[in-house]
Design a protein around this motif. Sequence first.
Motif, PDB file in Angstrom:
ATOM      1  N   ALA A 159       0.733  -1.328   0.175  1.00 29.31           N
ATOM      2  CA  ALA A 159       0.102   0.036  -0.011  1.00 29.31           C
ATOM      3  C   ALA A 159       0.859   1.187  -0.006  1.00 29.31           C
ATOM      4  O   ALA A 159       1.699   1.437   0.650  1.00 29.31           O
ATOM      5  N   SER A 160       0.550   2.175  -0.900  1.00 25.87           N
ATOM      6  CA  SER A 160       1.198   3.348  -1.025  1.00 25.87           C
ATOM      7  C   SER A 160       0.434   4.549  -0.235  1.00 25.87           C
ATOM      8  O   SER A 160      -0.648   4.402  -0.162  1.00 25.87           O
ATOM      9  N   VAL A 161       1.203   5.043   0.726  1.00 23.70           N
ATOM     10  CA  VAL A 161       0.494   6.053   1.929  1.00 23.70           C
ATOM     11  C   VAL A 161       0.438   7.393   1.332  1.00 23.70           C
ATOM     12  O   VAL A 161       1.447   7.934   0.911  1.00 23.70           O
ATOM     13  N   ILE A 162      -0.885   7.662   1.330  1.00 23.89           N
ATOM     14  CA  ILE A 162      -0.825   9.215   0.990  1.00 23.89           C
ATOM     15  C   ILE A 162      -1.637  10.037   2.192  1.00 23.89           C
ATOM     16  O   ILE A 162      -2.611   9.502   2.478  1.00 23.89           O
ATOM     17  N   SER A 163      -1.221  11.127   2.414  1.00 23.25           N
ATOM     18  CA  SER A 163      -1.814  11.846   3.368  1.00 23.25           C
ATOM     19  C   SER A 163      -2.581  13.207   2.878  1.00 23.25           C
ATOM     20  O   SER A 163      -2.078  13.792   2.085  1.00 23.25           O
ATOM     21  N   LEU A 164      -3.833  13.211   3.242  1.00 21.62           N
ATOM     22  CA  LEU A 164      -4.858  14.331   2.672  1.00 21.62           C
ATOM     23  C   LEU A 164      -5.042  15.246   3.585  1.00 21.62           C
ATOM     24  O   LEU A 164      -5.571  15.033   4.806  1.00 21.62           O
ATOM     25  N   ILE A 165      -4.633  16.660   3.593  1.00 24.13           N
ATOM     26  CA  ILE A 165      -4.733  17.508   4.641  1.00 24.13           C
ATOM     27  C   ILE A 165      -5.786  18.544   4.136  1.00 24.13           C
ATOM     28  O   ILE A 165      -5.261  19.412   3.114  1.00 24.13           O
ATOM     29  N   LEU A 166      -6.933  18.710   4.588  1.00 25.60           N
ATOM     30  CA  LEU A 166      -7.787  19.676   4.000  1.00 25.60           C
ATOM     31  C   LEU A 166      -8.542  20.517   5.091  1.00 25.60           C
ATOM     32  O   LEU A 166      -8.720  19.761   6.298  1.00 25.60           O
ATOM     33  N   PRO A 167      -9.142  21.495   4.820  1.00 27.41           N
ATOM     34  CA  PRO A 167      -9.795  22.393   6.197  1.00 27.41           C
ATOM     35  C   PRO A 167     -11.196  22.099   6.310  1.00 27.41           C
ATOM     36  O   PRO A 167     -12.161  22.750   6.123  1.00 27.41           O
ATOM     37  N   PHE A 168     -11.293  20.827   6.658  1.00 31.29           N
ATOM     38  CA  PHE A 168     -12.919  20.416   7.124  1.00 31.29           C
ATOM     39  C   PHE A 168     -13.415  21.051   8.393  1.00 31.29           C
ATOM     40  O   PHE A 168     -14.539  21.343   8.218  1.00 31.29           O
ATOM     41  N   GLY A 169     -12.613  21.541   9.148  1.00 33.32           N
ATOM     42  CA  GLY A 169     -13.180  22.109  10.357  1.00 33.32           C
ATOM     43  C   GLY A 169     -14.237  21.367  11.166  1.00 33.32           C
ATOM     44  O   GLY A 169     -15.282  21.903  11.646  1.00 33.32           O
ATOM     45  N   LEU A 170     -13.889  19.988  11.417  1.00 34.12           N
ATOM     46  CA  LEU A 170     -14.729  19.215  12.018  1.00 34.12           C
ATOM     47  C   LEU A 170     -15.071  19.651  13.410  1.00 34.12           C
ATOM     48  O   LEU A 170     -16.398  18.991  13.885  1.00 34.12           O
TER      49      LEU A 170
END
Length: 420
Positions: free
Chosen positions: A68-79
Motif C-alpha cells: 500500500a502506498s501511503v497518501i496523506s490528505l490535509i484539508l480544512p474540514f473544520g470538523l
Amino acid sequence: MTSVRNHRPPLSGNKWFIFVLAALILGACSPKVRTVPSSTVKTTTENPVTKPVKPAEKPPVKTPEAKASVISLILPFGLDHAAGGQRYTAAKLKMANMSVEYYQGFKLALDSLTANGSNYKLQIFDSKDDAAQAHSLGLNPQVKNSEIIVGPVFPDDVKAFTAMLTSARKPIVSPLSPAAPATFKNQNLVTMTPPLEYHAMGAATFIAKSIKPKKVFILNSGFSAEKLYTSPFKRTLDSLSKRKIQVVNITVVRGNLTPLAAQLSNKDQNIFLVPSTKQAFLMVTLKSLDTLSKKFPVTLFGHPNWEKYTFLKAALLQRLNTHITSTDKVNYKSAETNTFLRSYRRTYHAEPTDYAIKGFDQGLYFGKLLADGENMNKPDLQDFTGLHNSFHFIKKPGLGWINTHVDILRYQNFDLKKVE
C-alpha cells in the motif's frame, strides 16, 4: 484562476454533508474482506464406503497483494464546528464543502486505480484552516512518513506546514493555491495551480508565436500590483521575439485613449494587454477601447480573473476579440469527462463541482505515479492531460515543481472557447 477562495459556489450549503464525512473517511482505506464459508458436519447411520484416496492437490499460489502506498490528505474540514453546541459560519461551511468535494474526487480516482490492482492507504487530516494546526501536522510522524502529502490548501497553512518539512523527503502537494512558490521556499513543494507569472508568460508566448504583431500596448491603471503580470509578460515577449515586438506601456487616466490613435494600424490587429482587476478602471477603459475598435482592429488580452467577473459582459468582450489564460476549462463533451460524471453521480448521488474534478485529476495523477514506482525526486515529473487542466512541470532549485500549463481562451458565441 488565481484565487482559491473565490471559486464558483460549492456543491451544497447543507450541513448534513459534514456529518457524513466521518463515514466517508472511514471508507477511504477499508481493507478488502474475503468471506470464507464455514464447513458443515453431516451425520449418518450408514456404513462408510471406502473410496480410493486421491493425492492431495496443492493449494493455488496466492498472488501477494501490492504494498500500500501511503497518501496523506490535509484539508480544512473544520470538523470541530460539527460538534455538539458548535456551528459553521457561512465561510467555514463553504470551506468544509470544498474539502469534502475535493476529497470525494481524489478518493474516486484512487478507487478506479485500485480496481486495476493498485493499493493505497489514504490518511485524512483536518487542517481547520489554522496555521497552528498546520504547524502541528508538520510534526506528525504519520504525515511525515507518507509517500505523498497533499495539502494544506491555503497559503498561510502551507507556509506553516512546510516550515516543519524542509529537509529532503517526499513531495508536498499544494493542490489549489496559485501562490508563488517563492512564498514558501520549499524544495519538496509541488504547485498544481500555475501562479500568475505563468499566465503572463503563456499569453506572451501565444502572442509572439501565433499573432506576431509589431507592437503590443499595455494599458495600466497605475497600481504597482499589475507589475506581477506585466513584468514576466514583457520579459517573455522580449525573449521570444528578440525584442522585435515593441512593448508600449501607457497609464490610462479616465479611459482616455486618444493619444494612442496615431500609433494604431488600420489594417493589422492592434494588440492590447489590460492587466487590471479593478472594476471602475475596467468599466471605463474597456468602454473607450470599444469605441476605438470601431475605427481600428482590436485584439485584447486580459487578466485570468476576468473569467469570474460578472460585471464584464460577454458581448463587449467578444467585440474586443478578448483572450484570457485559464487553468479551469472542462470539456463536458469528451468521453472521459462523461465517464467521470456517471461514476461520480453513481458513487455520491450528487453533481461534481470544480473541486471534485480537480481532486479526481490530481488523485489519478499521483496515484499512477505511485503505482508505477515513479521516482518523485527526479527533475521532471510526467506530463498529464486531465479533465480540468493539464500538468506540465518544471523544477526550480529551492522552489520545487511548478505546473506551468495554461490554456488560451477566446470569447466566441458569447462563451469562452479554447483556442486550438
